[in-house]
Design a protein around this motif. Structure first.
Motif, PDB file in Angstrom:
ATOM      1  N   LEU A 122     -28.043  -5.949  -1.059  1.00 42.92           N
ATOM      2  CA  LEU A 122     -27.964  -7.307  -0.533  1.00 42.92           C
ATOM      3  C   LEU A 122     -26.963  -7.329   0.445  1.00 42.92           C
ATOM      4  O   LEU A 122     -27.076  -7.934   1.513  1.00 42.92           O
ATOM      5  CB  LEU A 122     -27.952  -8.141  -1.514  1.00 42.92           C
TER       6      LEU A 122
ATOM      7  N   ALA B   7     -27.336  -4.921   3.592  1.00 39.92           N
ATOM      8  CA  ALA B   7     -28.744  -5.491   4.415  1.00 39.92           C
ATOM      9  C   ALA B   7     -28.201  -6.672   5.268  1.00 39.92           C
ATOM     10  O   ALA B   7     -28.421  -6.540   6.413  1.00 39.92           O
ATOM     11  CB  ALA B   7     -29.611  -6.098   3.419  1.00 39.92           C
ATOM     12  N   LYS B   8     -27.268  -7.510   4.888  1.00 36.16           N
ATOM     13  CA  LYS B   8     -26.652  -8.445   5.754  1.00 36.16           C
ATOM     14  C   LYS B   8     -25.851  -7.715   6.745  1.00 36.16           C
ATOM     15  O   LYS B   8     -25.580  -8.830   7.719  1.00 36.16           O
ATOM     16  CB  LYS B   8     -26.103  -9.630   4.824  1.00 36.16           C
TER      17      LYS B   8
ATOM     18  N   ILE C   5     -34.506  -2.941  -1.229  1.00 29.35           N
ATOM     19  CA  ILE C   5     -34.482  -4.418  -1.937  1.00 29.35           C
ATOM     20  C   ILE C   5     -36.015  -4.654  -2.009  1.00 29.35           C
ATOM     21  O   ILE C   5     -36.338  -5.362  -2.951  1.00 29.35           O
ATOM     22  CB  ILE C   5     -34.079  -5.402  -0.903  1.00 29.35           C
TER      23      ILE C   5
ATOM     24  N   GLN D 160     -33.808 -13.644  -3.364  1.00 30.91           N
ATOM     25  CA  GLN D 160     -32.994 -12.780  -2.886  1.00 30.91           C
ATOM     26  C   GLN D 160     -33.459 -11.889  -1.762  1.00 30.91           C
ATOM     27  O   GLN D 160     -32.634 -11.540  -0.908  1.00 30.91           O
ATOM     28  CB  GLN D 160     -32.690 -11.871  -4.049  1.00 30.91           C
TER      29      GLN D 160
ATOM     30  N   ALA E  67     -31.969 -11.511   1.951  1.00 23.62           N
ATOM     31  CA  ALA E  67     -31.788 -10.164   2.619  1.00 23.62           C
ATOM     32  C   ALA E  67     -32.314 -10.145   3.759  1.00 23.62           C
ATOM     33  O   ALA E  67     -31.648  -9.618   4.617  1.00 23.62           O
ATOM     34  CB  ALA E  67     -31.974  -9.180   1.404  1.00 23.62           C
TER      35      ALA E  67
ATOM     36  N   TYR F 120     -30.497  -9.616   7.257  1.00 28.48           N
ATOM     37  CA  TYR F 120     -30.662  -8.526   8.160  1.00 28.48           C
ATOM     38  C   TYR F 120     -31.177  -9.090   9.651  1.00 28.48           C
ATOM     39  O   TYR F 120     -30.562  -8.231  10.521  1.00 28.48           O
ATOM     40  CB  TYR F 120     -31.780  -7.857   7.424  1.00 28.48           C
TER      41      TYR F 120
END
Length: 107
Positions: A62, A65-66, A76, A89, A93, A97
């Motif tokens: 997570l 990904a961000k 994920i 979640q 994410a 992203y």
């Protein structure tokens, strides 16, 4: 530098130029991840996934990904499909992203 820490981690996995030591690799990646290196964070997630610590893996994925790490989104998604990540979640994410990609495009 962050990149040097990341690369030292990779060198420790097969033992290229240094002693083969996965524990040291994880230590280097942890230091790099704490300084904002997305791929190091992803590698920590992969290690947790291999150890079947899926919720810990998800937390690493997570975060990376961000930061715009594409493979993290894929992982994920797999964790979402198997019930280890909630829809909330997964959505979070994806949004993180996409925001990271937009940020990259604007610079």
């Amino acid at each position: 530098s962050i990149l040097a820490l990341h690369n030292l981690g990779y060198a420790c996995v097969p033992g290229k130029g240094v002693e083969k030591d996965m524990t040291k690799a994880l230590q280097f990646w942890t230091k790099a991840a704490m300084q904002g290196h997305a791929e190091s964070r992803y590698n920590l997630g992969c290690d947790e996934f291999q150890k079947e610590n899926y919720h810990r893996a998800a937390r690493h994925y997570l975060i990376s990904a961000k930061m715009g790490h594409k493979d993290s989104i894929e992982n994920i998604k797999k964790l979402f499909m198997t019930g280890f990540v909630t829809k909330e979640q997964y959505d979070d994410a994806l949004k993180g992203y996409q925001d990271a990609l937009e940020e990259t495009k604007s610079h």
